[in-house]
Write a protein that holds these residues in place. Structure first.
Motif, mmCIF file in Angstrom:
data_model
loop_
_atom_site.group_PDB
_atom_site.id
_atom_site.type_symbol
_atom_site.label_atom_id
_atom_site.label_comp_id
_atom_site.label_asym_id
_atom_site.label_seq_id
_atom_site.Cartn_x
_atom_site.Cartn_y
_atom_site.Cartn_z
ATOM 1 N N THR A 1 -0.369 -1.345 5.500
ATOM 2 C CA THR A 1 -0.627 -1.759 4.122
ATOM 3 C C THR A 1 -1.077 -3.215 4.123
ATOM 4 O O THR A 1 -0.436 -4.059 4.749
ATOM 5 N N ARG B 1 -1.374 -4.675 -4.946
ATOM 6 C CA ARG B 1 -0.883 -3.796 -3.873
ATOM 7 C C ARG B 1 -0.442 -2.457 -4.445
ATOM 8 O O ARG B 1 -0.698 -1.398 -3.846
ATOM 9 N N ASP B 2 0.195 -2.469 -5.614
ATOM 10 C CA ASP B 2 0.604 -1.208 -6.253
ATOM 11 C C ASP B 2 -0.612 -0.347 -6.564
ATOM 12 O O ASP B 2 -0.577 0.877 -6.400
ATOM 13 N N GLN C 1 -1.855 1.390 -3.451
ATOM 14 C CA GLN C 1 -1.014 2.514 -3.048
ATOM 15 C C GLN C 1 -1.103 3.672 -4.036
ATOM 16 O O GLN C 1 -1.195 4.839 -3.626
#
Length: 245
Positions: A87, A63-64, A67
């Motif tokens: 997200t 997920r990082d 982003q």
């Protein structure tokens, strides 16, 4: 963050997909490749494996990456000004080793569950992050049928949105009986990102010869309004992307 040009937006609406090169920088690509190499996989086919990850609440490596690379913000540029993508809460990695012939027919990602309120758990856009190069004729990652999302939407408008769930329950049928143009092979380098409309017909390509392992990281993203607008989104495939006049 890279900007989606007006030509790219028009291509997405017309063809149902775009390929954006060089989205991941070298460090981000190495990080994604390292994760994919160490992940545990389930078998989909003797030479095709699947890894699914539900994101942790904080500090999740995948997920990082989504982003940091600005993938979500790029996707938002495809939408009307009043919409945003949420997200994603999970991701998938498909790993393919040769020899793999690949299917010759298009499919769409059929719903996983039919909720009590009738929502078939669809999504809006499939995001594919290439962790290796995709440019040789015997090693394409995916084939797509340009414009098939429009034809599928017309079919649903005529036959009802329940078709998406019916197709999910029918063995061997993964796309409606509509006349499609010839497919095209998507090509590009590692670190490129594909944005594909949910209804776009697509198929995994063959992987032959002395090719290395092929790995693609997938996100399936939805707008914040999909639970209220999913029927319109299916029957009017461009409604989330073009402002009504």
């Amino acid at each position: 963050m890279l900007q989606i040009s007006s030509d790219q937006h028009q291509q997405f609406c017309r063809d149902g997909f775009i390929v954006v090169p060089n989205v991941l920088n070298d460090e981000q690509l190495r990080r994604a490749q390292a994760y994919a190499s160490g992940a545990e996989y389930d078998d989909l086919h003797p030479n095709r494996k699947d890894h699914r990850r539900i994101f942790e609440e904080s500090g999740d490596v995948i997920r990082d990456l989504y982003q940091e690379a600005g993938i979500g913000e790029m996707a938002n540029q495809l939408l009307r000004a009043d919409l945003r993508f949420e997200t994603p809460g999970h991701a998938q990695i498909i790993r393919t080793t040769p020899p793999y012939d690949g299917p010759a027919v298009p499919h769409f990602d059929t719903p996983g569950n039919l909720l009590p309120d009738g929502f078939p758990t669809i999504f809006n856009v499939l995001v594919g992050v290439w962790l290796c190069d995709h440019y040789l004729p015997d090693r394409p990652g995916v084939w797509v049928w340009p414009g098939s999302h429009i034809l599928f939407g017309q079919y649903l408008s005529e036959h009802g949105t329940g078709v998406v769930w019916e197709l999910a329950q029918t063995n061997g049928v993964r796309y409606p009986d509509v006349a499609l143009d010839e497919p095209v092979q998507l090509v590009g380098t590692a670190g490129s990102v594909v944005f594909a409309h949910y209804l776009l017909g697509h198929a995994s390509g063959p992987h032959q010869g002395e090719a290395p392992v092929r790995e693609t990281l997938y996100f399936r993203i939805v707008t914040s309004t999909i639970r209220e607008t999913w029927k319109r989104d299916l029957c009017e495939p461009l409604s989330p992307y073009i402002q009504a006049e």
